[in-house]
Design an enzyme around this catalytic site. Structure first.
Site, short mmCIF file in Angstrom:
data_model
loop_
_atom_site.label_atom_id
_atom_site.label_comp_id
_atom_site.label_asym_id
_atom_site.label_seq_id
_atom_site.Cartn_x
_atom_site.Cartn_y
_atom_site.Cartn_z
N ALA A 1 37.92 39.34 52.42
CA ALA A 1 38.73 38.63 51.41
C ALA A 1 39.82 37.81 52.07
CB ALA A 1 39.34 39.64 50.44
N ALA A 2 39.55 37.30 53.28
CA ALA A 2 40.58 36.57 54.01
C ALA A 2 40.55 35.07 53.74
CB ALA A 2 40.44 36.83 55.50
N ARG B 1 37.89 25.44 47.38
CA ARG B 1 37.23 24.71 46.30
C ARG B 1 37.65 25.15 44.90
NH1 ARG B 1 31.23 25.47 48.28
NH2 ARG B 1 32.24 27.06 49.56
N LYS C 1 41.48 32.94 45.52
CA LYS C 1 40.19 32.96 44.82
C LYS C 1 39.81 34.34 44.30
CE LYS C 1 36.25 32.37 47.18
NZ LYS C 1 35.17 31.55 47.79
N GLN D 1 43.40 39.66 59.19
CA GLN D 1 42.61 38.86 60.13
C GLN D 1 43.57 38.04 60.99
OE1 GLN D 1 39.31 36.86 58.40
NE2 GLN D 1 38.61 35.98 60.33
N ASP E 1 34.22 37.58 47.02
CA ASP E 1 33.94 36.54 46.03
C ASP E 1 32.52 36.64 45.49
OD1 ASP E 1 32.56 35.73 48.28
OD2 ASP E 1 33.26 33.66 48.24
N ASN F 1 64.42 42.54 10.95
CA ASN F 1 64.79 43.52 11.98
C ASN F 1 65.80 42.99 12.98
OD1 ASN F 1 62.82 41.69 12.82
ND2 ASN F 1 62.07 43.06 14.42
N TYR F 2 66.06 41.68 12.93
CA TYR F 2 66.85 41.05 14.00
C TYR F 2 68.13 40.49 13.40
CZ TYR F 2 67.66 37.84 17.95
OH TYR F 2 68.17 37.17 19.02
C1 UD1 Z 1 28.43 33.36 54.11
C2 UD1 Z 1 27.34 33.55 55.15
C3 UD1 Z 1 26.08 32.86 54.67
C4 UD1 Z 1 25.66 33.41 53.33
C5 UD1 Z 1 26.81 33.32 52.33
C6 UD1 Z 1 26.44 34.09 51.07
C7 UD1 Z 1 28.52 33.63 57.27
C8 UD1 Z 1 28.82 32.91 58.54
N1 UD1 Z 1 27.78 32.97 56.39
O1 UD1 Z 1 28.69 31.97 54.00
O2 UD1 Z 1 25.03 33.06 55.60
O3 UD1 Z 1 24.54 32.70 52.84
O4 UD1 Z 1 27.99 33.92 52.88
O5 UD1 Z 1 27.44 33.97 50.10
O6 UD1 Z 1 28.91 34.77 57.13
N2 UD1 Z 1 36.00 35.48 55.05
C9 UD1 Z 1 36.92 36.21 55.77
N3 UD1 Z 1 37.37 35.71 56.93
C10 UD1 Z 1 36.94 34.53 57.43
C11 UD1 Z 1 35.97 33.80 56.70
C12 UD1 Z 1 35.52 34.31 55.50
O7 UD1 Z 1 37.34 37.29 55.34
O8 UD1 Z 1 37.39 34.14 58.50
C13 UD1 Z 1 35.54 36.00 53.77
C14 UD1 Z 1 35.73 35.04 52.63
O9 UD1 Z 1 37.00 35.25 52.02
C15 UD1 Z 1 34.60 35.40 51.71
C16 UD1 Z 1 33.52 35.90 52.64
O10 UD1 Z 1 34.16 36.23 53.85
O11 UD1 Z 1 34.96 36.44 50.83
C17 UD1 Z 1 32.43 34.85 52.88
O12 UD1 Z 1 33.03 33.75 53.49
P1 UD1 Z 1 32.63 32.25 53.11
O13 UD1 Z 1 33.45 31.32 53.92
O14 UD1 Z 1 32.61 32.08 51.66
O15 UD1 Z 1 31.15 32.24 53.70
P2 UD1 Z 1 29.97 31.33 53.21
O16 UD1 Z 1 30.15 29.97 53.73
O17 UD1 Z 1 29.80 31.51 51.76
CA CA Z 2 31.15 32.14 49.85
#
Ligand code: UD1
Ligand code: CA
Length: 480
Positions: free
Chosen positions: A12-13, A18, A25, A78, A109, A392-393
């Site tokens: 969740a970092a 978007r 998010k 992180q 997410d 009441n007020y």
């Molecule tokens: C990721 C996968 C992709 C997959 C998709 C499915 C990777 C490299 N790619 O892509 O193969 O199809 O999910 O939804 O893993 N997050 C962190 N730290 C970071 C980056 C991200 O905690 O440095 C968290 C985000 O907050 C999110 C989750 O990891 O909750 C996924 O990250 P996101 O950047 O959305 O990855 P996708 O591009 O969706």
């Molecule tokens: Ca994602």
């Protein structure tokens, strides 16, 4: 050995750019809970020994929301190295050094993931003796997602992110759902060897697949035929899609449990709402928060209930209520506005165009029309006349008024708080009740009526009213 040695890591970092939102998010809500709360609940359903959440963007807000919902969660920050792989690497450092079990990795997410699906994934992973098992799905339009790579025999060989994929790899429709189970040690070793040499300059968790295979570990992708459970929320359109799908699933569950829901398309029910069988929900109804509805009640159309308790056989239509308790067989609405602290006793009524707040209304008592009842206690079997206001007020403070049992408050009274009307008393229509009314008394303070005969003929001669009066008087005279 414990039955199952299991930890969950929730990512969740990320920023959620978007979403175009000042709210992180994972704190956006569907079905009455934030996205991260849905994921935390699914994780908790696995009964893991530990849940670790990785945060960075808007760190304090996200951490606070996580800890409020699931206080036992371990929060990990992180660092500057970006990527899902780095996030998981840091999360693993928070696990006990001797923890040697399975690690489930979820994204904050991806809110529709459920514990039953995860449980099956973990079982298959453990029984298959694998080092990595992920959920995949076949998407007609896989744009933006990681693709599962397989050899001629169908064995998984790795995952490639879209931004790093070749033309032919982009044509692969089996996508990585971002939901995984790993063997801790194998994952740790693979992550240590991953670099950031890719299109996004990130440490990809997905690169662990190839690393684990190279080290001799078994990797499998299990395709789900329910793509919603891995649907990520990246923008507001996807947020709405996930909300609609979650709602459809909640409604279907209630219907299967014996609740009549006439129009699922216009009915919105939060995840925490409980509804007994044989309740009927009519179109345009929103049931939110911790609302509960007992059997035989009919709610709607066009009704919103937030954190309300509705008793058996109650009837609530075209109304809005928050933090209210309705006993059995009450009647509410149409067009009632019921604010926090309202309690309506069995068989009671809050009728059309009535507003209540902090009002305890006893069994069988009725406030049928056009009234405001604020900061008041009303006993049993009393009737509040149409258009009555509990004032009441005083402009500075709120005061409380009491009405006893079997009281008859006339129409268009004003009760100036604090004031008490005791059991069995009456008040005349139009009374402004400033003093307490003893049991059994009639209170009245309206000036006696005086009729000035012939006033219209004298002061409004030649008007239509004067003509109507004259016609009436003539008719009466000739009738004599
Ligand atoms: C990721 C996968 C992709 C997959 C998709 C499915 C990777 C490299 N790619 O892509 O193969 O199809 O999910 O939804 O893993 N997050 C962190 N730290 C970071 C980056 C991200 O905690 O440095 C968290 C985000 O907050 C999110 C989750 O990891 O909750 C996924 O990250 P996101 O950047 O959305 O990855 P996708 O591009 O969706
Ligand atoms: Ca994602």
């Amino acid at each position: 050995m414990p039955e199952r040695s299991l930890a969950v890591v929730i990512l969740a970092a990320g920023q959620g750019t978007r979403m175009k939102s000042s709210l992180p998010k994972v704190l956006h809500r569907i079905g009455g809970r934030s996205l991260i709360e849905h994921v935390l609940d699914a994780a908790a359903g696995l009964e893991p020994s530990q849940v670790v959440a990785v945060v960075r963007h808007d760190r304090d807000r996200v951490a606070e929301a996580i800890l409020e919902h699931r206080p036992g969660t371990v929060i990990v920050d992180q660092d500057v190295v970006p990527g899902t792989g780095r996030a998981v690497e840091l999360a693993l450092e928070a696990l006990p050094v001797d923890f040697d079990g399975s690690v489930v990795v979820l994204s904050g997410d991806v809110p529709l993931i459920d514990a039953a699906t995860l449980d099956r994934l973990v079982r298959g992973h453990v029984e298959g003796g694998r080092a990595m098992t992920m959920l995949s799905a076949v998407f007609e339009n896989p744009t933006g997602l990681g693709r599962i790579l397989r050899d001629e025999r169908g064995a998984v060989t790795g995952i490639v992110e879209e931004k790093d994929a070749t033309e032919s790899q982009r044509r692969i429709t089996e996508i990585n759902g971002g939901v995984y189970v790993f063997a801790r040690r194998a994952l740790e070793q693979a992550l240590a060897a991953i670099d950031t040499d890719n299109a996004q300059g990130e440490k990809y968790l997905t690169d662990a697949a190839a690393g684990i295979l190279a080290a001799g570990g078994a990797v499998e992708a299990v395709a789900t035929n329910d793509p919603w459970i891995i649907a990520g929320v990246n923008d507001r359109a996807q947020l709405a899609d996930a909300a609609r799908e979650l709602n459809a699933r909640i409604i279907r569950d209630h219907q299967r449990a014996g609740v009549t829901i006439l129009d699922p398309a216009t009915t919105w029910i939060d995840a925490d709402v409980s509804i007994e069988p044989d309740v009927e929900i009519l179109p345009g109804t929103f049931l939110q928060g911790a609302t509960s509805i007992a059997g035989g009640a009919v709610v709607g159309p066009d009704t919103t209930l937030v954190d309300c308790e509705v008793g058996e056989g109650a009837r609530i239509r075209r109304s809005e209520a928050t933090l209210a308790v309705f006993a059995a067989e009450v009647e509410v609405g149409p067009f009632a506005f019921i604010r926090p602290g309202t309690e309506l006793g069995a068989g009671g009524k809050i009728g059309a165009f009535v507003e209540t707040k902090n009002a305890r209304i006893g069994d069988g008592s009725k406030v049928p029309h056009l009234s405001y009842v604020g900061d008041a206690t009303i006993g049993r079997g009393s009737n509040i006349g149409a258009g009555t206001i509990f004032a009441n007020y005083d402009g500075v403070q709120k005061h409380h008024s009491s009405v006893g049992d079997e009281v008859r408050v006339g129409s268009k009274n004003v009760l100036i708080a604090p004031v008490t009307i005791e059991d069995g008393a009456y008040t005349a229509a139009g009374t402004v009740v400033r003093k307490n009314v003893p049991a059994g008394a009639l209170a009245l303070n309206v000036a006696p009526q005086r009729n000035i005969e012939g006033w219209v003929a004298e002061h409004r001669p030649g008007t239509s009213t004067a003509e109507a009066a004259e016609r009436s008087n003539t008719a009466k005279d000739s009738g004599k």
